[in-house]
Motif scaffolding. Structure first.
Motif, PDB file in Angstrom:
ATOM      1  N   UNK A 157       0.820  -1.206   0.000  1.00  9.59           N
ATOM      2  CA  UNK A 157       0.000   0.000   0.000  1.00  9.59           C
ATOM      3  C   UNK A 157       0.856   1.259   0.000  1.00  9.59           C
ATOM      4  N   UNK A 158       2.005   1.215   0.665  1.00 10.05           N
ATOM      5  CA  UNK A 158       2.912   2.366   0.625  1.00 10.05           C
ATOM      6  C   UNK A 158       3.403   2.608  -0.795  1.00 10.05           C
ATOM      7  N   UNK A 159       3.709   1.513  -1.484  1.00 11.58           N
ATOM      8  CA  UNK A 159       4.105   1.615  -2.896  1.00 11.58           C
ATOM      9  C   UNK A 159       2.975   2.244  -3.711  1.00 11.58           C
ATOM     10  N   UNK A 160       1.737   1.824  -3.464  1.00  8.34           N
ATOM     11  CA  UNK A 160       0.588   2.376  -4.185  1.00  8.34           C
ATOM     12  C   UNK A 160       0.435   3.871  -3.924  1.00  8.34           C
ATOM     13  N   UNK A 161       0.626   4.293  -2.683  1.00 13.35           N
ATOM     14  CA  UNK A 161       0.531   5.717  -2.348  1.00 13.35           C
ATOM     15  C   UNK A 161       1.604   6.526  -3.069  1.00 13.35           C
ATOM     16  N   UNK A 162       2.827   5.998  -3.078  1.00  9.28           N
ATOM     17  CA  UNK A 162       3.913   6.697  -3.768  1.00  9.28           C
ATOM     18  C   UNK A 162       3.653   6.780  -5.271  1.00  9.28           C
ATOM     19  N   UNK A 163       3.165   5.684  -5.853  1.00  4.60           N
ATOM     20  CA  UNK A 163       2.883   5.694  -7.290  1.00  4.60           C
ATOM     21  C   UNK A 163       1.712   6.611  -7.636  1.00  4.60           C
ATOM     22  N   UNK A 164       0.746   6.727  -6.740  1.00  2.00           N
ATOM     23  CA  UNK A 164      -0.356   7.663  -7.003  1.00  2.00           C
ATOM     24  C   UNK A 164       0.159   9.097  -6.995  1.00  2.00           C
ATOM     25  N   UNK A 165       1.126   9.389  -6.118  1.00  2.00           N
ATOM     26  CA  UNK A 165       1.753  10.719  -6.136  1.00  2.00           C
ATOM     27  C   UNK A 165       2.526  10.932  -7.430  1.00  2.00           C
ATOM     28  N   UNK A 166       3.223   9.881  -7.880  1.00  2.00           N
ATOM     29  CA  UNK A 166       3.954   9.968  -9.152  1.00  2.00           C
ATOM     30  C   UNK A 166       3.004  10.289 -10.298  1.00  2.00           C
ATOM     31  N   UNK A 167       1.905   9.546 -10.367  1.00  2.00           N
ATOM     32  CA  UNK A 167       0.965   9.733 -11.466  1.00  2.00           C
ATOM     33  C   UNK A 167       0.291  11.104 -11.420  1.00  2.00           C
ATOM     34  N   UNK A 168      -0.080  11.542 -10.235  1.00  2.00           N
ATOM     35  CA  UNK A 168      -0.737  12.842 -10.131  1.00  2.00           C
ATOM     36  C   UNK A 168       0.228  13.973 -10.439  1.00  2.00           C
ATOM     37  N   UNK A 169       1.421  13.906  -9.880  1.00  2.00           N
ATOM     38  CA  UNK A 169       2.395  14.965 -10.130  1.00  2.00           C
ATOM     39  C   UNK A 169       2.849  14.974 -11.589  1.00  2.00           C
ATOM     40  N   UNK A 170       2.953  13.794 -12.196  1.00  2.00           N
ATOM     41  CA  UNK A 170       3.250  13.746 -13.632  1.00  2.00           C
ATOM     42  C   UNK A 170       2.099  14.346 -14.430  1.00  2.00           C
ATOM     43  N   UNK A 171       0.873  14.182 -13.917  1.00  2.00           N
ATOM     44  CA  UNK A 171      -0.280  14.807 -14.560  1.00  2.00           C
ATOM     45  C   UNK A 171      -0.184  16.316 -14.541  1.00  2.00           C
ATOM     46  N   UNK A 172       0.247  16.866 -13.396  1.00  2.00           N
ATOM     47  CA  UNK A 172       0.421  18.328 -13.352  1.00  2.00           C
ATOM     48  C   UNK A 172       1.555  18.762 -14.290  1.00  2.00           C
ATOM     49  N   UNK A 173       2.609  17.961 -14.388  1.00  2.00           N
ATOM     50  CA  UNK A 173       3.744  18.345 -15.237  1.00  2.00           C
ATOM     51  C   UNK A 173       3.385  18.270 -16.718  1.00  2.00           C
ATOM     52  N   UNK A 174       2.651  17.223 -17.126  1.00  2.00           N
ATOM     53  CA  UNK A 174       2.259  17.155 -18.536  1.00  2.00           C
ATOM     54  C   UNK A 174       1.360  18.329 -18.892  1.00  2.00           C
ATOM     55  N   UNK A 175       0.593  18.794 -17.918  1.00  2.00           N
ATOM     56  CA  UNK A 175      -0.257  19.966 -18.101  1.00  2.00           C
ATOM     57  C   UNK A 175       0.581  21.179 -18.475  1.00  2.00           C
ATOM     58  N   UNK A 176       1.761  21.322 -17.854  1.00  2.00           N
ATOM     59  CA  UNK A 176       2.660  22.434 -18.180  1.00  2.00           C
ATOM     60  C   UNK A 176       3.150  22.344 -19.621  1.00  2.00           C
ATOM     61  N   UNK A 177       3.596  21.154 -20.016  1.00  2.00           N
ATOM     62  CA  UNK A 177       4.080  20.989 -21.387  1.00  2.00           C
ATOM     63  C   UNK A 177       2.946  21.171 -22.398  1.00  2.00           C
ATOM     64  N   UNK A 178       1.772  20.669 -22.061  1.00  2.00           N
ATOM     65  CA  UNK A 178       0.641  20.813 -22.966  1.00  2.00           C
ATOM     66  C   UNK A 178       0.278  22.259 -23.223  1.00  2.00           C
TER      67      UNK A 178
END
Length: 440
Positions: A157-178
């Motif tokens: 579950x800790x791995x899942x929490x970290x990966x959810x942060x990765x996915x969400x933060x990558x979502x904000x970053x792709x928003x910048x490039x877009x």
């Protein structure tokens, strides 16, 4: 009298605002105005790099401020626009449509010019490099958690929490490039957008562009903002449209309970039950082979890094837990600035009024900035969509001052108040629907 054309040049064609407004439908000619020049976009819409719908939403209207907001190299774009030019507004025509605030528009354009001179449209590469680095480190930490501590429930579950942060933060970053707000050229923004959206998140850039540019062009405008597509299928949104549904005796769902079932079919379900399948369908249907190639690298990487530790079933379970957590995070943040605001059909107001009535901010703090990807500065982001996010807080006082001068409401809230307002607004619009449904 109209001015005469120079010798040897054809006389320019002149049009009125009424003539332009008549060319706004899908089945007939589509014109728009940029800086008093009239352009025929009827055929160009299919070739428009930002998508056919976003430019069509301005058919029959003045698109000057939208044009300035979305293009980082306006000189280059103007060269391509020459072939679309068919004339200009007649000299006796005002520069602004009757329903637009002339004084506010002029002062906003002056503010934009001042912001550009201040260098607030220029990026700090180190900010985005460090941001990408922190995403990579979170991704590595997620894998190391399983490798070092095993695959029991707690590290899983800790791995899942970290990966959810990765996915969400990558979502904000792709928003910048877009939004072309990271690199100085569109080309590099597009290339890195493929990497972040495709390789880090497994989603197509074309899908994001298709939806998100429309949202920015006409936020909270029914039939033009795709973020409102759940109205009226699942939700009755906004005071105006909810009453309209009730008067028409339409009941696709028990909208008076929508503030309750939002917790079931909203934040938890959007990504894992809808977007996850639709993005693949979208890419295949539109033959976006480059997007599909980048997306495939995400799943290949996921397979080779996690299947040896968890097995295939374990990875599939982990993947959907991550999407579930990411979906909750994404929906609350993305909707906190829009659902509680004014929702209606397109009223064709000036740029600043259109954006301010549809957006609100959340107070600045280190956590709020990180948690929301700086989308707590939603007002500044909507007014200047190509501005690098690290400059939002610098332009915010200038926007506030302009709004105060012209009596335009500028709203900023605490984070959890913004979340609660989503629920309150759904409850209010649901009750408005019920009252109209029962009594009118």
């Amino acid at each position: 009298m109209a001015p005469e054309a120079p010798a040897g040049e054809p006389a320019p064609r002149y049009f009125t605002w009424d003539e332009v407004a008549q060319r706004s439908g899908r089945e007939r000619e589509r014109w728009l105005v940029v800086e008093r020049r009239v352009y025929d976009i009827s055929d160009f819409v299919r070739r428009h790099p930002g998508g056919s719908r976003v430019i069509s939403h301005y058919a029959g209207q003045d698109a000057t401020d939208a044009f300035m907001a979305f293009h980082i190299n306006q000189g280059l774009v103007r060269k391509y626009m020459k072939s679309l030019l068919i004339g200009e507004l007649a000299p006796d025509q005002p520069s602004f449509e009757p329903n637009k605030n002339k004084a506010l528009t002029l002062e906003f354009r002056e503010l934009r010019a001042a912001v550009e001179k201040m260098g607030l449209m220029k990026t700090q590469p180190s900010f985005f490099m460090l941001y990408l680095l922190h995403i990579v480190l979170l991704d590595v930490a997620a894998w190391l958690t399983l490798w070092l501590f095993g695959t029991s429930f707690v590290p899983y579950m800790l791995c899942a929490l970290l990966l959810s942060a990765v996915q969400t933060q990558a979502g904000w970053l792709q928003h910048d490039f877009g939004h072309l707000s990271v690199c100085g050229t569109s080309t590099w923004n597009h290339v890195l957008h493929y990497f972040v959206m495709g390789h880090l998140k497994g989603a197509p850039t074309s899908w994001w562009n298709h939806l998100h540019f429309q949202h920015h062009a006409k936020p909270n405008c029914f039939r033009k903002d795709p973020d409102l597509n759940m109205h009226p299928i699942f939700f009755a949104l906004g005071k105006v449209l909810s009453v309209e549904l009730g008067k028409q005796k339409k009941k696709y769902m028990p909208y008076n309970h929508q503030h309750k079932y939002f917790f079931l079919i909203g934040p938890p379900a959007l990504l894992p039950l809808y977007f996850q399948w639709y993005i693949i369908y979208f890419a295949f249907r539109r033959k976006k082979w480059v997007d599909l190639a980048w997306m495939s690298t995400f799943y290949v990487r996921l397979y080779f890094t996690y299947v040896p530790l968890l097995g295939l079933k374990g990875v599939v379970g982990l993947y959907f837990i991550v999407r579930f957590l990411e979906s909750n995070w994404f929906v609350w943040v993305s909707q906190m600035s829009h659902i509680p605001m004014h929702i209606d059909r397109d009223q064709n107001k000036d740029w600043l009024s259109t954006q301010l009535q549809a957006t609100c901010n959340v107070h600045k703090s280190f956590f709020n900035d990180w948690f929301t990807g700086h989308l707590n500065f939603q007002i500044e982001h909507h007014l200047f969509p190509t501005m690098p996010r690290h400059n939002y807080h610098k332009v915010a006082p200038l926007v506030q001052s302009l709004c105060a001068k012209h009596g335009v409401p500028y709203m900023s809230k605490p984070l959890f108040t913004a979340f609660a307002d989503i629920v309150y607004s759904l409850k209010e619009s649901g009750q408005l629907w019920l009252d109209a449904y029962l009594h009118q």
